[in-house]
Write an enzyme that holds these catalytic residues in place. Structure first.
Site, PDB file in Angstrom:
ATOM      1  N   ALA A  99      24.497  25.410   8.983  1.00  0.00           N
ATOM      2  CA  ALA A  99      24.151  25.068   9.594  1.00  0.00           C
ATOM      3  C   ALA A  99      24.691  23.462   9.917  1.00  0.00           C
ATOM      4  O   ALA A  99      24.787  22.902  10.368  1.00  0.00           O
ATOM      5  CB  ALA A  99      22.758  24.973   8.936  1.00  0.00           C
ATOM      6  N   HIS A 150      13.908  24.597  17.497  1.00  0.00           N
ATOM      7  CA  HIS A 150      14.990  24.968  17.007  1.00  0.00           C
ATOM      8  C   HIS A 150      15.893  25.651  17.093  1.00  0.00           C
ATOM      9  O   HIS A 150      16.139  26.147  18.384  1.00  0.00           O
ATOM     10  CB  HIS A 150      14.244  26.325  15.657  1.00  0.00           C
ATOM     11  CG  HIS A 150      13.120  26.192  14.883  1.00  0.00           C
ATOM     12  ND1 HIS A 150      12.519  26.471  14.351  1.00  0.00           N
ATOM     13  CD2 HIS A 150      12.153  24.625  15.541  1.00  0.00           C
ATOM     14  CE1 HIS A 150      11.188  26.086  13.391  1.00  0.00           C
ATOM     15  NE2 HIS A 150      10.849  25.052  14.181  1.00  0.00           N
ATOM     16  N   PHE A 195       7.424  38.693   3.926  1.00  0.00           N
ATOM     17  CA  PHE A 195       8.373  38.098   4.684  1.00  0.00           C
ATOM     18  C   PHE A 195       8.407  37.394   3.581  1.00  0.00           C
ATOM     19  O   PHE A 195       9.619  37.166   3.691  1.00  0.00           O
ATOM     20  CB  PHE A 195       7.047  37.203   5.456  1.00  0.00           C
ATOM     21  CG  PHE A 195       7.882  36.006   6.476  1.00  0.00           C
ATOM     22  CD1 PHE A 195       8.037  36.555   7.364  1.00  0.00           C
ATOM     23  CD2 PHE A 195       7.539  34.446   6.125  1.00  0.00           C
ATOM     24  CE1 PHE A 195       8.049  35.637   8.484  1.00  0.00           C
ATOM     25  CE2 PHE A 195       7.769  34.017   7.250  1.00  0.00           C
ATOM     26  CZ  PHE A 195       7.804  33.815   8.532  1.00  0.00           C
ATOM     27  N   GLU A 198       4.480  24.624  14.030  1.00  0.00           N
ATOM     28  CA  GLU A 198       5.760  25.822  14.563  1.00  0.00           C
ATOM     29  C   GLU A 198       4.354  26.523  14.960  1.00  0.00           C
ATOM     30  O   GLU A 198       3.774  27.864  14.707  1.00  0.00           O
ATOM     31  CB  GLU A 198       6.312  26.182  13.067  1.00  0.00           C
ATOM     32  CG  GLU A 198       6.657  27.150  13.754  1.00  0.00           C
ATOM     33  CD  GLU A 198       8.709  27.318  12.469  1.00  0.00           C
ATOM     34  OE1 GLU A 198       8.763  25.833  11.607  1.00  0.00           O
ATOM     35  OE2 GLU A 198       8.320  27.898  11.926  1.00  0.00           O
ATOM     36  N   LYS A 228      -0.912  31.729  15.463  1.00  0.00           N
ATOM     37  CA  LYS A 228      -2.507  31.703  15.415  1.00  0.00           C
ATOM     38  C   LYS A 228      -3.038  30.104  14.893  1.00  0.00           C
ATOM     39  O   LYS A 228      -2.327  29.677  14.355  1.00  0.00           O
ATOM     40  CB  LYS A 228      -2.559  32.526  14.208  1.00  0.00           C
ATOM     41  CG  LYS A 228      -2.454  34.085  14.878  1.00  0.00           C
ATOM     42  CD  LYS A 228      -3.074  35.189  14.391  1.00  0.00           C
ATOM     43  CE  LYS A 228      -3.035  36.322  14.678  1.00  0.00           C
ATOM     44  NZ  LYS A 228      -1.890  37.249  13.992  1.00  0.00           N
TER      45      LYS A 228
HETATM   46  C1  FAD Z   1      11.574  25.142   8.135  1.00  0.00           C
HETATM   47  C2  FAD Z   1      12.048  26.629   8.666  1.00  0.00           C
HETATM   48  C3  FAD Z   1      12.968  26.723   9.914  1.00  0.00           C
HETATM   49  C4  FAD Z   1      13.290  27.983  10.565  1.00  0.00           C
HETATM   50  N1  FAD Z   1      13.461  28.569  11.748  1.00  0.00           N
HETATM   51  C5  FAD Z   1      13.758  29.248  12.166  1.00  0.00           C
HETATM   52  C6  FAD Z   1      14.454  29.797  13.366  1.00  0.00           C
HETATM   53  O1  FAD Z   1      13.444  29.089  14.043  1.00  0.00           O
HETATM   54  N2  FAD Z   1      14.883  30.505  13.288  1.00  0.00           N
HETATM   55  C7  FAD Z   1      15.925  32.091  12.232  1.00  0.00           C
HETATM   56  O2  FAD Z   1      16.980  32.337  12.947  1.00  0.00           O
HETATM   57  N3  FAD Z   1      15.708  31.395  11.277  1.00  0.00           N
HETATM   58  C8  FAD Z   1      14.955  30.094  11.560  1.00  0.00           C
HETATM   59  N4  FAD Z   1      14.989  29.857  10.258  1.00  0.00           N
HETATM   60  C9  FAD Z   1      15.178  30.776   8.404  1.00  0.00           C
HETATM   61  C10 FAD Z   1      16.862  29.916   9.479  1.00  0.00           C
HETATM   62  O3  FAD Z   1      18.051  30.431  10.254  1.00  0.00           O
HETATM   63  C11 FAD Z   1      17.474  31.087   7.435  1.00  0.00           C
HETATM   64  O4  FAD Z   1      16.937  30.598   5.993  1.00  0.00           O
HETATM   65  C12 FAD Z   1      19.333  30.984   7.326  1.00  0.00           C
HETATM   66  O5  FAD Z   1      19.663  32.197   6.644  1.00  0.00           O
HETATM   67  C13 FAD Z   1      20.230  29.717   7.246  1.00  0.00           C
HETATM   68  O6  FAD Z   1      19.882  28.789   7.491  1.00  0.00           O
HETATM   69  P1  FAD Z   1      19.930  27.946   7.188  1.00  0.00           P
HETATM   70  O7  FAD Z   1      20.064  26.320   8.265  1.00  0.00           O
HETATM   71  O8  FAD Z   1      19.773  27.044   6.338  1.00  0.00           O
HETATM   72  O9  FAD Z   1      21.487  27.859   6.411  1.00  0.00           O
HETATM   73  P2  FAD Z   1      22.640  26.614   5.735  1.00  0.00           P
HETATM   74  O10 FAD Z   1      22.142  25.179   5.648  1.00  0.00           O
HETATM   75  O11 FAD Z   1      23.958  26.508   6.943  1.00  0.00           O
HETATM   76  O12 FAD Z   1      22.522  27.714   4.716  1.00  0.00           O
HETATM   77  C14 FAD Z   1      23.464  29.073   4.522  1.00  0.00           C
HETATM   78  C15 FAD Z   1      23.663  29.295   3.091  1.00  0.00           C
HETATM   79  O13 FAD Z   1      25.304  29.179   3.477  1.00  0.00           O
HETATM   80  C16 FAD Z   1      24.732  27.586   1.880  1.00  0.00           C
HETATM   81  N5  FAD Z   1      26.005  26.841   2.836  1.00  0.00           N
HETATM   82  C17 FAD Z   1      25.646  25.800   3.696  1.00  0.00           C
HETATM   83  N6  FAD Z   1      26.662  24.936   3.640  1.00  0.00           N
HETATM   84  C18 FAD Z   1      27.964  24.604   3.457  1.00  0.00           C
HETATM   85  C19 FAD Z   1      29.238  25.253   3.093  1.00  0.00           C
HETATM   86  N7  FAD Z   1      29.445  23.961   4.062  1.00  0.00           N
HETATM   87  N8  FAD Z   1      29.514  25.567   2.416  1.00  0.00           N
HETATM   88  C20 FAD Z   1      28.711  26.642   1.837  1.00  0.00           C
HETATM   89  N9  FAD Z   1      27.648  27.425   1.874  1.00  0.00           N
HETATM   90  C21 FAD Z   1      27.016  26.279   2.031  1.00  0.00           C
HETATM   91  C22 FAD Z   1      23.758  27.828   1.567  1.00  0.00           C
HETATM   92  O14 FAD Z   1      23.701  27.086   0.045  1.00  0.00           O
HETATM   93  C23 FAD Z   1      22.842  28.711   1.535  1.00  0.00           C
HETATM   94  O15 FAD Z   1      23.573  29.245   1.092  1.00  0.00           O
HETATM   95  C24 FAD Z   1      13.869  29.108   9.258  1.00  0.00           C
HETATM   96  C25 FAD Z   1      13.836  28.384   8.626  1.00  0.00           C
HETATM   97  C26 FAD Z   1      13.325  27.224   7.814  1.00  0.00           C
HETATM   98  C27 FAD Z   1      13.608  26.765   6.297  1.00  0.00           C
END
Ligand code: FAD
Length: 284
Positions: A125, A76, A218, A16, A272
């Site tokens: 998401a 992403h 972090f 990544e 890096k």
């Molecule tokens: C591999 C990876 C790559 C990442 N890349 C980026 C990036 O490029 N840019 C960036 O800004 N961030 C990135 N992140 C961070 C991520 O955006 C954050 O962790 C963010 O807080 C949650 O995103 P999510 O897609 O997991 O959210 P979601 O899956 O929407 O979840 C967020 C919260 O809402 C809850 N939730 C989900 N669906 C529902 C629902 N239907 N009803 C009620 N509650 C729900 C979940 O339990 C969770 O607590 C990355 C994280 C990971 C693990």
């Protein structure tokens, strides 16, 4: 190539990258891509600033990885605070670039966006996964994020896994996890994920600790934990010893995961190459 296809027969190692903010940092990323090329990653990914702050740069680097380096690329994409028009525009651009993979994320609300006045076309998401499927059918293989130590906002691990299942049911093909340092968290998570009926591959997100104070900051933000003995040991070390210890620890972690049959290893390289290179040399 679609990551869903790769995952049918392979346990991918992937890298990544993030789009550098400053032009003078671009050569660092070019050099990292060059140095890591010999490991033939099954795919690479480019991060996206929540709210669209890096949209143009993310697309630019996605294009570069695809066209100049011939990589299978995953872009992403976050949906917090953006409207359907923005997502439509990105989908059209990725289609034009023939990019096959999207990591569909909610993202975190950027500080500069006012809570009261933001677009709420997408809540989670899962809504983005659903929309991409609706709009583009099977054009993209879609990944989503998973949290072996629970997402910080989730009420419980059970709730978080239920929400992960929603994302899979909307059509996501695979999961990439948040970083973690104790494999126990991953194994325990996997037991729960499988018990919930989620049967897609779950790729482990790996970030070696090469600087302990950076890692502490972090992990506080993302809800991961550093094992206490490791933290205590590294806190008083020189920068050089921290790097060495971090590599040793991550090599053991990756070796253990690989031996246990993990679905893949995704390295958060932070642009890096040194740490990733040494870990891969130690493990494979
Ligand atoms: C591999 C990876 C790559 C990442 N890349 C980026 C990036 O490029 N840019 C960036 O800004 N961030 C990135 N992140 C961070 C991520 O955006 C954050 O962790 C963010 O807080 C949650 O995103 P999510 O897609 O997991 O959210 P979601 O899956 O929407 O979840 C967020 C919260 O809402 C809850 N939730 C989900 N669906 C529902 C629902 N239907 N009803 C009620 N509650 C729900 C979940 O339990 C969770 O607590 C990355 C994280 C990971 C693990």
């Amino acid at each position: 190539m679609k990551i869903s296809e790769i995952l049918k027969s392979k346990r991918p190692v992937s890298f990544e990258f993030f789009p550098p903010k400053k032009q003078e940092s671009e050569h660092v990323l070019f050099n990292t891509i060059k140095e890591l090329r010999k490991y033939n990653p099954y795919f690479v990914s480019v991060t996206y600033g929540a709210g669209g702050s890096t949209a143009d740069k993310t697309l630019e680097w996605t294009k570069c990885m695809k066209q100049d380096y011939d990589y299978s690329v995953m872009m992403h994409l976050t949906c917090v605070g953006v409207g359907i028009d923005t997502i439509d525009d990105i989908i059209a651009k990725l289609t034009e670039l023939k990019v096959d993979n999207i990591l569909a994320l909610r993202g975190d609300m950027p500080a500069e966006m006012s809570e009261g006045n933001i677009c709420r076309d997408f809540g989670f998401a899962g809504d983005l996964v659903k929309y991409i499927k609706l709009k583009a059918g099977e054009k993209f293989s879609i990944g989503v994020a998973g949290y072996p130590e629970k997402h910080p906002e989730a009420k419980s691990m059970a709730d978080d896994i239920e929400n992960l299942k929603r994302k899979i049911d909307e059509g996501a093909d695979f999961v990439i996890t948040q970083l973690f340092f104790d494999n126990f968290h991953y194994y325990h998570y996997m037991d729960k994920v499988r018990a919930a009926g989620i049967d897609v591959p779950v790729i482990a997100g790996i970030m070696p600790i090469i600087n302990i104070s950076q890692a502490v900051k972090f992990t506080q933000m993302c809800g991961a934990s550093i094992p206490k003995p490791l933290l205590a040991k590294m806190e008083n070390m020189s920068a050089e010893d921290q790097f060495k210890t971090g590599i040793e620890f991550a090599s053991k972690q990756c070796g253990g995961l690989w031996a246990s049959g993990v679905d893949g290893l995704h390295f958060y390289t932070l642009n890096k190459y040194g740490a990733t290179e040494q870990i891969l040399n130690n493990v494979f």
